[in-house]
Design a protein around this motif. Structure first.
Motif, short mmCIF file in Angstrom:
data_model
loop_
_atom_site.label_atom_id
_atom_site.label_comp_id
_atom_site.label_asym_id
_atom_site.label_seq_id
_atom_site.Cartn_x
_atom_site.Cartn_y
_atom_site.Cartn_z
N LEU A 31 5.32 -4.03 -11.98
CA LEU A 31 5.53 -5.25 -12.27
C LEU A 31 4.07 -6.09 -12.07
O LEU A 31 4.00 -6.85 -11.18
CB LEU A 31 6.60 -5.93 -11.24
CG LEU A 31 7.81 -5.08 -11.27
CD1 LEU A 31 8.42 -5.40 -9.95
CD2 LEU A 31 8.57 -5.59 -12.14
N PRO A 32 3.10 -5.79 -12.99
CA PRO A 32 1.86 -6.44 -13.04
C PRO A 32 1.88 -7.92 -12.92
O PRO A 32 2.72 -8.41 -13.75
CB PRO A 32 0.93 -5.85 -14.01
CG PRO A 32 2.15 -5.51 -14.97
CD PRO A 32 3.28 -5.13 -14.19
N ILE A 60 3.70 2.61 -1.04
CA ILE A 60 4.06 3.14 -2.09
C ILE A 60 4.64 1.95 -2.67
O ILE A 60 4.75 1.96 -4.04
CB ILE A 60 5.06 4.42 -1.70
CG1 ILE A 60 4.43 5.46 -1.31
CG2 ILE A 60 6.01 4.61 -3.07
CD1 ILE A 60 5.41 6.67 -0.57
N VAL A 61 5.30 1.19 -2.12
CA VAL A 61 6.22 -0.07 -2.77
C VAL A 61 5.01 -0.80 -3.45
O VAL A 61 5.27 -1.36 -4.71
CB VAL A 61 7.03 -0.82 -1.86
CG1 VAL A 61 7.67 -1.95 -2.49
CG2 VAL A 61 8.33 0.15 -1.48
N ILE A 62 4.07 -1.27 -2.88
CA ILE A 62 3.23 -2.16 -3.30
C ILE A 62 2.37 -1.46 -4.61
O ILE A 62 2.31 -1.88 -5.73
CB ILE A 62 2.16 -2.44 -2.34
CG1 ILE A 62 2.54 -3.48 -1.26
CG2 ILE A 62 0.72 -3.09 -2.92
CD1 ILE A 62 1.76 -3.46 -0.03
N ARG A 63 2.10 -0.15 -4.61
CA ARG A 63 1.61 0.59 -5.67
C ARG A 63 2.32 0.73 -7.04
O ARG A 63 1.99 0.45 -7.94
CB ARG A 63 1.01 2.14 -5.30
CG ARG A 63 0.28 2.68 -6.18
CD ARG A 63 -1.08 2.09 -6.70
NE ARG A 63 -1.57 2.73 -7.59
CZ ARG A 63 -2.09 2.18 -8.51
NH1 ARG A 63 -2.36 0.71 -8.58
NH2 ARG A 63 -2.96 2.95 -9.51
N TRP A 64 3.68 0.85 -6.54
CA TRP A 64 4.76 0.70 -7.58
C TRP A 64 5.10 -0.48 -8.08
O TRP A 64 4.88 -0.81 -9.43
CB TRP A 64 6.09 1.33 -7.00
CG TRP A 64 7.34 1.03 -7.98
CD1 TRP A 64 7.79 2.31 -9.03
CD2 TRP A 64 8.21 0.11 -8.31
NE1 TRP A 64 8.78 1.82 -9.61
CE2 TRP A 64 8.90 0.66 -9.25
CE3 TRP A 64 8.28 -1.20 -7.64
CZ2 TRP A 64 9.91 -0.17 -9.80
CZ3 TRP A 64 9.22 -2.03 -8.30
CH2 TRP A 64 9.99 -1.45 -9.27
N GLY A 65 4.83 -1.54 -7.60
CA GLY A 65 5.17 -2.95 -7.87
C GLY A 65 3.90 -3.36 -8.69
O GLY A 65 3.84 -4.11 -9.71
N GLN A 66 2.28 -2.88 -8.40
CA GLN A 66 1.35 -3.30 -9.17
C GLN A 66 1.23 -2.38 -10.63
O GLN A 66 1.12 -2.91 -11.41
CB GLN A 66 0.25 -2.67 -8.27
CG GLN A 66 -0.03 -3.36 -7.51
CD GLN A 66 -1.39 -2.87 -6.60
OE1 GLN A 66 -1.64 -1.67 -6.46
NE2 GLN A 66 -2.12 -3.62 -5.95
N LEU A 67 2.15 -1.31 -10.43
CA LEU A 67 2.12 -0.53 -11.84
C LEU A 67 3.37 -1.12 -12.69
O LEU A 67 3.16 -1.32 -13.86
CB LEU A 67 2.39 1.07 -11.70
CG LEU A 67 1.27 1.53 -11.14
CD1 LEU A 67 1.44 3.13 -10.41
CD2 LEU A 67 0.06 1.61 -11.81
#
Length: 136
Positions: free
Chosen positions: A126-127, A117-124
């Protein structure tokens, strides 16, 4: 030989080794899938552990395909594999485990799920910035 030519030869050699290893991983995974299916036919039953193992194999193949298509390996894919592997381990051996081991595996699974979840949030949110040198 000039240095740029040696560098190109080195890169091409490593890419060739990379493709050979990816092919070996794919063949071994397909072989393992076949063995698991044969096992299910032999015992004439399909258990949840068998299905989860097939999902692990499927994720490995998806990871190889993704890597071949994009040249990138999303860190989430191995985490998904780890989550399914922990679930399978818990399902198979739960009766023989003490409470602390069950708790540790459960917490580990939750930590991995939160990590996704954190990685996916970061990708969305903070690309990575687009690299203008790589865009042609």
């Amino acid at each position: 030989m000039p240095l740029p030519i040696l560098r190109q030869i080195g890169i091409k050699s490593l890419k060739s080794v990379e493709h050979v290893v990816l092919f070996i991983i794919s063949v071994a995974t397909v072989f393992a899938i076949g063995e698991e299916i044969m096992h299910m036919f032999e015992i004439r039953t399909v258990e949840l552990a068998d299905l989860l193992l097939l999902f692990i194999y499927l994720e490995v193949l998806a990871m190889v395909v993704n890597y071949l298509e994009s040249g990138k390996l999303p860190i989430r894919m191995p985490i998904y594999i780890a989550i399914v592997a922990l679930a399978r381990y818990l399902i198979l051996d739960m009766k023989g485990m003490d409470d602390w081991r069950i708790l540790a595996i459960s917490v580990s699974t939750i930590v991995l799920a939160c990590t996704v979840i954190v990685i996916r949030w970061g990708q969305l949110k903070l690309p990575y910035p687009k690299n203008k040198d790589l865009d042609h």
